[in-house]
Design a protein around this motif. Structure first.
Motif, PDB file in Angstrom:
ATOM      1  N   GLN A  52      20.131  28.350  65.355  1.00  0.00           N
ATOM      2  CA  GLN A  52      21.832  29.325  66.218  1.00  0.00           C
ATOM      3  C   GLN A  52      22.909  28.533  66.680  1.00  0.00           C
ATOM      4  O   GLN A  52      23.426  27.737  66.618  1.00  0.00           O
ATOM      5  N   GLU A  53      22.162  27.537  67.890  1.00  0.00           N
ATOM      6  CA  GLU A  53      22.697  26.647  67.901  1.00  0.00           C
ATOM      7  C   GLU A  53      22.785  25.197  67.691  1.00  0.00           C
ATOM      8  O   GLU A  53      23.750  24.522  67.721  1.00  0.00           O
ATOM      9  N   MET A  54      22.544  24.850  66.404  1.00  0.00           N
ATOM     10  CA  MET A  54      22.398  23.896  65.560  1.00  0.00           C
ATOM     11  C   MET A  54      23.573  23.751  64.269  1.00  0.00           C
ATOM     12  O   MET A  54      23.901  23.683  64.328  1.00  0.00           O
ATOM     13  N   GLY A  55      23.384  25.588  64.285  1.00  0.00           N
ATOM     14  CA  GLY A  55      24.288  25.477  62.860  1.00  0.00           C
ATOM     15  C   GLY A  55      24.278  25.320  61.199  1.00  0.00           C
ATOM     16  O   GLY A  55      25.502  25.302  60.943  1.00  0.00           O
ATOM     17  N   THR A  56      22.858  25.524  61.820  1.00  0.00           N
ATOM     18  CA  THR A  56      22.084  25.327  60.024  1.00  0.00           C
ATOM     19  C   THR A  56      21.066  25.443  60.049  1.00  0.00           C
ATOM     20  O   THR A  56      20.316  25.708  61.281  1.00  0.00           O
ATOM     21  N   LEU A  57      20.856  25.972  58.317  1.00  0.00           N
ATOM     22  CA  LEU A  57      19.288  26.874  58.562  1.00  0.00           C
ATOM     23  C   LEU A  57      17.902  25.873  58.585  1.00  0.00           C
ATOM     24  O   LEU A  57      18.426  24.459  57.782  1.00  0.00           O
ATOM     25  N   LEU A  58      16.703  26.004  59.209  1.00  0.00           N
ATOM     26  CA  LEU A  58      15.744  24.863  59.085  1.00  0.00           C
ATOM     27  C   LEU A  58      15.083  25.015  58.406  1.00  0.00           C
ATOM     28  O   LEU A  58      13.847  24.184  57.741  1.00  0.00           O
ATOM     29  N   PHE A  59      14.461  26.888  57.515  1.00  0.00           N
ATOM     30  CA  PHE A  59      13.884  27.202  56.833  1.00  0.00           C
ATOM     31  C   PHE A  59      14.394  27.833  55.374  1.00  0.00           C
ATOM     32  O   PHE A  59      15.505  28.705  56.049  1.00  0.00           O
ATOM     33  N   HIS A  60      14.336  28.129  54.300  1.00  0.00           N
ATOM     34  CA  HIS A  60      14.629  28.930  53.601  1.00  0.00           C
ATOM     35  C   HIS A  60      13.223  30.051  53.485  1.00  0.00           C
ATOM     36  O   HIS A  60      12.079  29.652  53.739  1.00  0.00           O
ATOM     37  N   ARG A  61      13.370  31.275  54.249  1.00  0.00           N
ATOM     38  CA  ARG A  61      12.272  32.611  54.247  1.00  0.00           C
ATOM     39  C   ARG A  61      12.452  32.985  52.706  1.00  0.00           C
ATOM     40  O   ARG A  61      13.026  33.464  51.453  1.00  0.00           O
ATOM     41  N   HIS A  62      10.852  33.203  52.411  1.00  0.00           N
ATOM     42  CA  HIS A  62      10.674  33.373  51.249  1.00  0.00           C
ATOM     43  C   HIS A  62       9.906  34.876  51.350  1.00  0.00           C
ATOM     44  O   HIS A  62       9.469  34.520  52.547  1.00  0.00           O
ATOM     45  N   SER A  63       9.154  35.953  50.127  1.00  0.00           N
ATOM     46  CA  SER A  63       8.181  36.673  51.096  1.00  0.00           C
ATOM     47  C   SER A  63       7.156  36.109  50.904  1.00  0.00           C
ATOM     48  O   SER A  63       6.755  37.127  51.238  1.00  0.00           O
ATOM     49  N   THR A  64       7.291  35.235  49.971  1.00  0.00           N
ATOM     50  CA  THR A  64       5.453  34.452  50.909  1.00  0.00           C
ATOM     51  C   THR A  64       5.301  33.361  51.483  1.00  0.00           C
ATOM     52  O   THR A  64       4.234  32.711  52.071  1.00  0.00           O
ATOM     53  N   GLY A  65       6.518  33.345  52.565  1.00  0.00           N
ATOM     54  CA  GLY A  65       6.094  32.292  53.711  1.00  0.00           C
ATOM     55  C   GLY A  65       7.734  31.649  53.888  1.00  0.00           C
ATOM     56  O   GLY A  65       9.169  32.419  53.325  1.00  0.00           O
ATOM     57  N   LEU A  66       7.884  30.396  54.817  1.00  0.00           N
ATOM     58  CA  LEU A  66       8.596  29.552  54.571  1.00  0.00           C
ATOM     59  C   LEU A  66       8.633  28.580  54.134  1.00  0.00           C
ATOM     60  O   LEU A  66       7.315  27.474  53.861  1.00  0.00           O
ATOM     61  N   SER A  67      10.235  27.364  53.864  1.00  0.00           N
ATOM     62  CA  SER A  67       9.739  26.640  53.143  1.00  0.00           C
ATOM     63  C   SER A  67      11.117  25.534  54.161  1.00  0.00           C
ATOM     64  O   SER A  67      12.207  26.260  53.929  1.00  0.00           O
ATOM     65  N   LEU A  68      10.902  23.916  54.212  1.00  0.00           N
ATOM     66  CA  LEU A  68      11.887  23.508  55.156  1.00  0.00           C
ATOM     67  C   LEU A  68      13.382  23.423  54.197  1.00  0.00           C
ATOM     68  O   LEU A  68      13.417  22.771  52.877  1.00  0.00           O
ATOM     69  N   THR A  69      14.271  23.439  54.826  1.00  0.00           N
ATOM     70  CA  THR A  69      15.601  22.753  54.590  1.00  0.00           C
ATOM     71  C   THR A  69      15.977  21.491  54.709  1.00  0.00           C
ATOM     72  O   THR A  69      15.033  21.002  54.981  1.00  0.00           O
ATOM     73  N   SER A  70      16.590  21.104  53.169  1.00  0.00           N
ATOM     74  CA  SER A  70      17.184  19.050  54.281  1.00  0.00           C
ATOM     75  C   SER A  70      17.356  19.333  55.598  1.00  0.00           C
ATOM     76  O   SER A  70      16.794  18.240  56.012  1.00  0.00           O
ATOM     77  N   ALA A  71      18.409  19.742  55.615  1.00  0.00           N
ATOM     78  CA  ALA A  71      18.120  20.374  57.728  1.00  0.00           C
ATOM     79  C   ALA A  71      17.088  19.885  57.970  1.00  0.00           C
ATOM     80  O   ALA A  71      16.546  19.253  59.012  1.00  0.00           O
ATOM     81  N   GLY A  72      16.341  20.613  57.941  1.00  0.00           N
ATOM     82  CA  GLY A  72      15.032  21.155  58.631  1.00  0.00           C
ATOM     83  C   GLY A  72      14.266  19.040  58.129  1.00  0.00           C
ATOM     84  O   GLY A  72      13.280  19.365  58.865  1.00  0.00           O
ATOM     85  N   GLU A  73      14.036  19.142  57.318  1.00  0.00           N
ATOM     86  CA  GLU A  73      13.178  18.189  56.802  1.00  0.00           C
ATOM     87  C   GLU A  73      13.444  17.188  57.424  1.00  0.00           C
ATOM     88  O   GLU A  73      13.151  15.728  57.927  1.00  0.00           O
ATOM     89  N   LEU A  74      14.542  16.976  57.672  1.00  0.00           N
ATOM     90  CA  LEU A  74      15.839  15.773  58.435  1.00  0.00           C
ATOM     91  C   LEU A  74      14.758  15.831  59.779  1.00  0.00           C
ATOM     92  O   LEU A  74      14.867  14.462  60.007  1.00  0.00           O
ATOM     93  N   LEU A  75      15.255  17.131  60.399  1.00  0.00           N
ATOM     94  CA  LEU A  75      14.887  16.849  61.585  1.00  0.00           C
ATOM     95  C   LEU A  75      13.285  16.728  61.841  1.00  0.00           C
ATOM     96  O   LEU A  75      12.282  16.883  63.077  1.00  0.00           O
ATOM     97  N   LEU A  76      12.324  17.506  61.275  1.00  0.00           N
ATOM     98  CA  LEU A  76      10.864  17.777  61.084  1.00  0.00           C
ATOM     99  C   LEU A  76      10.674  15.364  61.203  1.00  0.00           C
ATOM    100  O   LEU A  76       9.660  15.129  61.515  1.00  0.00           O
ATOM    101  N   ALA A  77      11.365  14.594  60.077  1.00  0.00           N
ATOM    102  CA  ALA A  77      10.950  13.369  60.489  1.00  0.00           C
ATOM    103  C   ALA A  77      11.554  12.712  61.438  1.00  0.00           C
ATOM    104  O   ALA A  77      10.943  11.639  62.211  1.00  0.00           O
TER     105      ALA A  77
END
Length: 324
Positions: A52-77
């Motif tokens: 919410q603070e960054m104004g962007t999603l960090l994960f895609h929510r799936h029924s089987t779990g979570l995966s990183l969005t492009s923003a999430g991958e950048l933040l993880l790196a």
């Protein structure tokens, strides 16, 4: 979502960074929470708040779990890069403080490399057992040049061997009078001082002119218009002392050359009185532009204290009886 607020917020090395990296690795908030031994809701709240603070999603929510969005991958790196940088900083800081290794380098004249410096290192290594020490024995001019070029942490050379430099600071000095060195069973051993002329008929062992002490002896003899014919000349202090131990004659050296042999009673030093042979002045120096580690500072301080102690001892014994 609301636009980003507080752009100066630091996420690396924070609780969020730990939670975020574990969720990215596990692909599940619940699995990450189990590994971290916290509640899944605590992990989820951290991620939602930052999204919410960054104004962007960090994960895609799936029924089987979570995966990183492009923003999430950048933040993880970014987080992992920050961790590596911080670990590298800690390593360099530890080396600088001398706690977990490092290297202390010094350039010294032979007069102190034989026993004086090893005794210093034996003491300092007790406090810094994982620090490596490099001792380079050089001629006095090369030592000043090495310190001036910032190639070593510090040096021990002769005070007047080179022109002074703004970058080279003299930390401490030690006056080393030149005199006769004999075995304890030699008649001179009973005296603390004697005249130069008293031993002119003896077999003399002298350092050659390539050594600072040899050059000082020759300069003093020329001033006094005294000529000596040595039985032996040598360019190694260690070799000169070995010749004395073998009973081959009387050596001319500085008192600094036989500090430890005097203490052990192995050799005796006899001052020369009424002579133009000037004492050598050893200088402990370092480059003012060099950042010294804690181990290097401690070594520098210990040598300086020893110089002071030797100077005090020399002053206390400077008025003994003199052989006529």
């Amino acid at each position: 979502m609301n636009p980003m607020r507080n752009s100066g917020r630091v996420f690396t090395l924070s609780r969020f960074a730990i939670y975020f990296e574990m969720v990215a690795q596990a692909g599940s908030i619940r699995q990450a929470a189990n590994v971290l031994n916290v509640s899944p809701s605590a992990v989820n709240r951290q991620i939602l708040a930052v999204e919410q603070e960054m104004g962007t999603l960090l994960f895609h929510r799936h029924s089987t779990g979570l995966s990183l969005t492009s923003a999430g991958e950048l933040l993880l790196a970014t987080i992992r890069g920050g961790k590596r940088d911080f670990e590298a900083f800690q390593t360099r800081l530890s080396a600088l403080s001398g706690l977990h290794g490092g290297l202390v380098t010094m350039a010294v004249v032979e007069a102190v490399s034989d026993r004086f410096i090893p005794d210093i290192l034996s003491e300092i290594s007790k406090d810094y057992p994982r620090v490596e020490f490099s001792v380079k024995t050089m001629d006095f001019k090369s030592i000043w040049q090495s310190v001036s070029r910032n190639e070593v942490d510090f040096g021990i050379s002769l005070l007047d061997s080179e022109k002074s430099s703004r970058r080279v600071r003299v930390v401490s000095t030690l006056q080393a009078p030149i005199g006769f060195v004999v075995r304890p069973d030699h008649p001179l051993a009973a005296w603390k001082e004697t005249r130069l002329t008293h031993v002119l008929g003896s077999r003399l062992i002298v350092p050659d002119a390539t050594l600072a002490v040899g050059a000082a002896i020759r300069e003093g003899l020329l001033t006094q218009n005294v000529e000596i014919k040595p039985a032996f000349s040598c360019n190694r202090i260690v070799s000169i002392k070995a010749l004395v131990r073998s009973g081959l004659g009387v050596a001319l050296l500085t008192q600094a050359d036989v500090i430890d042999e005097e203490k052990s009673g192995e050799l005796c030093f006899v001052r020369i009185t009424q002579s133009d042979i000037k004492p050598l002045c050893f200088a402990l120096t370092h480059n003012t532009q060099r950042q010294l580690s804690a181990a290097a500072h401690a070594t520098l301080d210990l040598i300086s204290r020893n110089f002071h102690a030797l100077s005090m001892a020399d002053a206390a014994s400077s008025h003994p009886d003199t052989m006529p």
